[in-house]
Design a protein around this motif. Structure first.
Motif, mmCIF file in Angstrom:
data_model
loop_
_atom_site.group_PDB
_atom_site.id
_atom_site.type_symbol
_atom_site.label_atom_id
_atom_site.label_comp_id
_atom_site.label_asym_id
_atom_site.label_seq_id
_atom_site.Cartn_x
_atom_site.Cartn_y
_atom_site.Cartn_z
ATOM 1 N N GLU A 8 84.774 -51.009 28.466
ATOM 2 C CA GLU A 8 84.082 -50.915 29.749
ATOM 3 C C GLU A 8 83.215 -49.659 29.871
ATOM 4 O O GLU A 8 83.378 -48.872 30.809
ATOM 5 N N PRO A 9 82.269 -49.490 28.953
ATOM 6 C CA PRO A 9 81.345 -48.359 29.099
ATOM 7 C C PRO A 9 80.429 -48.610 30.299
ATOM 8 O O PRO A 9 80.273 -49.760 30.729
ATOM 9 N N PRO A 10 79.822 -47.565 30.848
ATOM 10 C CA PRO A 10 78.854 -47.786 31.926
ATOM 11 C C PRO A 10 77.717 -48.688 31.424
ATOM 12 O O PRO A 10 77.193 -48.466 30.330
ATOM 13 N N VAL A 11 77.399 -49.711 32.197
ATOM 14 C CA VAL A 11 76.329 -50.625 31.797
ATOM 15 C C VAL A 11 75.002 -50.058 32.300
ATOM 16 O O VAL A 11 74.608 -50.276 33.442
ATOM 17 N N THR A 12 74.366 -49.327 31.432
ATOM 18 C CA THR A 12 73.052 -48.740 31.719
ATOM 19 C C THR A 12 71.973 -49.695 31.224
ATOM 20 O O THR A 12 72.253 -50.606 30.424
ATOM 21 N N GLN A 54 80.114 -61.770 35.378
ATOM 22 C CA GLN A 54 81.569 -61.902 35.293
ATOM 23 C C GLN A 54 82.242 -60.528 35.218
ATOM 24 O O GLN A 54 83.321 -60.329 35.774
ATOM 25 N N MET A 55 81.587 -59.574 34.569
ATOM 26 C CA MET A 55 82.116 -58.209 34.536
ATOM 27 C C MET A 55 82.099 -57.613 35.941
ATOM 28 O O MET A 55 83.081 -57.002 36.367
ATOM 29 N N ALA A 56 81.003 -57.790 36.666
ATOM 30 C CA ALA A 56 80.886 -57.244 38.021
ATOM 31 C C ALA A 56 81.935 -57.860 38.949
ATOM 32 O O ALA A 56 82.417 -57.195 39.868
ATOM 33 N N GLU A 57 82.295 -59.101 38.692
ATOM 34 C CA GLU A 57 83.309 -59.786 39.491
ATOM 35 C C GLU A 57 84.735 -59.419 39.053
ATOM 36 O O GLU A 57 85.697 -59.886 39.656
ATOM 37 N N GLY A 58 84.853 -58.625 37.995
ATOM 38 C CA GLY A 58 86.162 -58.209 37.513
ATOM 39 C C GLY A 58 86.861 -59.240 36.666
ATOM 40 O O GLY A 58 88.058 -59.131 36.403
ATOM 41 N N ARG A 59 86.131 -60.253 36.199
ATOM 42 C CA ARG A 59 86.748 -61.326 35.415
ATOM 43 C C ARG A 59 86.622 -61.109 33.912
ATOM 44 O O ARG A 59 87.334 -61.737 33.143
ATOM 45 N N THR A 60 85.696 -60.261 33.501
ATOM 46 C CA THR A 60 85.415 -60.046 32.085
ATOM 47 C C THR A 60 85.305 -58.561 31.814
ATOM 48 O O THR A 60 84.828 -57.805 32.670
ATOM 49 N N LEU A 62 84.057 -55.610 28.815
ATOM 50 C CA LEU A 62 83.182 -55.397 27.660
ATOM 51 C C LEU A 62 83.797 -54.356 26.734
ATOM 52 O O LEU A 62 84.213 -53.282 27.181
ATOM 53 N N LEU A 63 83.854 -54.685 25.463
ATOM 54 C CA LEU A 63 84.307 -53.771 24.426
ATOM 55 C C LEU A 63 83.137 -53.565 23.469
ATOM 56 O O LEU A 63 82.591 -54.549 22.944
ATOM 57 N N VAL A 64 82.723 -52.326 23.286
ATOM 58 C CA VAL A 64 81.601 -52.042 22.390
ATOM 59 C C VAL A 64 82.063 -51.147 21.253
ATOM 60 O O VAL A 64 83.026 -50.383 21.395
ATOM 61 N N GLY A 65 81.380 -51.251 20.128
ATOM 62 C CA GLY A 65 81.650 -50.400 18.987
ATOM 63 C C GLY A 65 80.379 -49.717 18.537
ATOM 64 O O GLY A 65 79.338 -50.369 18.393
ATOM 65 N N HIS A 66 80.459 -48.410 18.361
ATOM 66 C CA HIS A 66 79.313 -47.631 17.888
ATOM 67 C C HIS A 66 79.594 -47.115 16.486
ATOM 68 O O HIS A 66 80.723 -46.725 16.177
ATOM 69 N N ASP A 67 78.545 -47.080 15.663
ATOM 70 C CA ASP A 67 78.702 -46.561 14.309
ATOM 71 C C ASP A 67 78.702 -45.038 14.319
ATOM 72 O O ASP A 67 78.638 -44.409 15.381
ATOM 73 N N GLU A 68 78.766 -44.442 13.154
ATOM 74 C CA GLU A 68 78.864 -42.985 13.045
ATOM 75 C C GLU A 68 77.622 -42.262 13.560
ATOM 76 O O GLU A 68 77.678 -41.067 13.839
ATOM 77 N N HIS A 69 76.513 -42.988 13.735
ATOM 78 C CA HIS A 69 75.283 -42.394 14.278
ATOM 79 C C HIS A 69 75.153 -42.600 15.782
ATOM 80 O O HIS A 69 74.167 -42.181 16.383
ATOM 81 N N GLY A 70 76.136 -43.291 16.372
ATOM 82 C CA GLY A 70 76.097 -43.563 17.801
ATOM 83 C C GLY A 70 75.336 -44.825 18.167
ATOM 84 O O GLY A 70 75.127 -45.110 19.348
ATOM 85 N N ASP A 71 74.928 -45.598 17.156
ATOM 86 C CA ASP A 71 74.203 -46.839 17.414
ATOM 87 C C ASP A 71 75.178 -47.977 17.696
ATOM 88 O O ASP A 71 76.243 -48.058 17.067
ATOM 89 N N LEU A 72 74.806 -48.856 18.621
ATOM 90 C CA LEU A 72 75.634 -50.019 18.933
ATOM 91 C C LEU A 72 75.721 -50.904 17.700
ATOM 92 O O LEU A 72 74.696 -51.323 17.155
ATOM 93 N N ALA A 73 76.929 -51.173 17.255
ATOM 94 C CA ALA A 73 77.137 -51.951 16.042
ATOM 95 C C ALA A 73 77.938 -53.226 16.281
ATOM 96 O O ALA A 73 77.855 -54.157 15.489
ATOM 97 N N ALA A 74 78.709 -53.277 17.369
ATOM 98 C CA ALA A 74 79.598 -54.414 17.594
ATOM 99 C C ALA A 74 79.902 -54.561 19.074
ATOM 100 O O ALA A 74 79.875 -53.586 19.825
ATOM 101 N N VAL A 75 80.194 -55.803 19.466
ATOM 102 C CA VAL A 75 80.476 -56.123 20.871
ATOM 103 C C VAL A 75 81.485 -57.266 20.918
ATOM 104 O O VAL A 75 81.475 -58.156 20.067
ATOM 105 N N ALA A 76 82.337 -57.242 21.931
ATOM 106 C CA ALA A 76 83.209 -58.370 22.244
ATOM 107 C C ALA A 76 83.442 -58.376 23.754
ATOM 108 O O ALA A 76 83.426 -57.327 24.396
ATOM 109 N N PHE A 77 83.634 -59.550 24.307
ATOM 110 C CA PHE A 77 83.963 -59.719 25.718
ATOM 111 C C PHE A 77 85.375 -60.286 25.811
ATOM 112 O O PHE A 77 85.737 -61.166 25.042
ATOM 113 N N LEU A 78 86.148 -59.757 26.765
ATOM 114 C CA LEU A 78 87.525 -60.194 26.961
ATOM 115 C C LEU A 78 87.685 -60.664 28.402
ATOM 116 O O LEU A 78 87.179 -60.007 29.320
#
Length: 174
Positions: A8-12, A54-60, A62-78
């Motif tokens: 659940e990182p801030p969705v900017t 769905q995230m705003a409604e509290g139903r979902t 967000l899980l994000v993964g960043h690589d060693e450079h800080g770049d977005l590398a992976a995502v999953a929704f739960l």
């Protein structure tokens, strides 16, 4: 290579654009994340917006993964099931690792982080997901402890004459 996962990182606007780019790139590389290539950002955007609603409604979540450079590398929704009869399960959706990071263990790291989230969520006893046949995904998920509990033959039509099974998998947490 290290993947740093954040729940659940801030969705900017920047994160939104990076997730959109990731989803588009994964789809265009043939990833089984809801689209058949070729797709554009504009085609993927409504599905991403649906997830954010769905995230705003509290139903979902967000899980994000960043690589060693800080770049977005992976995502999953739960998402916890909305059905009270299966509220003890957590669904895992749109699991994706950027194609340039394939084979580096990022998928395993993302799934391990998702399992930790599930185990830390009150009342959750199992994680469930479905995947498209024909990619070997069921072998990957099985290596993480998931077991196949159902299969719908030909449920996914990738192209005329190219139907794939939908495979339902569960990871018991008990």
């Amino acid at each position: 290579m290290v993947l740093t996962c954040t729940l659940e990182p801030p969705v900017t606007p920047a994160l939104r654009d990076r997730v959109l780019d990731l989803w588009t790139d994964v789809s265009n590389a043939g990833g089984a994340v809801g689209f058949v290539p070729p797709v554009t950002r504009e085609r993927v955007r409504p599905e991403l917006v649906r997830h954010f609603v769905q995230m705003a409604e509290g139903r979902t979540r967000l899980l994000v993964g960043h690589d060693e450079h800080g770049d977005l590398a992976a995502v999953a929704f739960l998402a916890r099931s909305a059905d009270p009869l299966s509220a003890h399960t957590l669904g895992l959706y749109s699991v994706m690792v950027h194609p340039k990071h394939q084979g580096r263990g990022y998928g395993r790291a993302l799934m391990t982080a998702a399992e930790r989230v599930a185990r830390a969520t009150d009342g959750i006893e199992a994680v469930r997901l479905s995947c498209r046949g024909g990619h070997g995904l069921e072998r990957f998920y099985s290596s993480l402890g998931y077991r196949e509990v159902g299969r719908v033959p030909g449920a996914v039509r990738v192209a005329p004459g190219d139907d794939r099974d939908e495979i339902i998998m569960v990871l018991p947490l008990g």
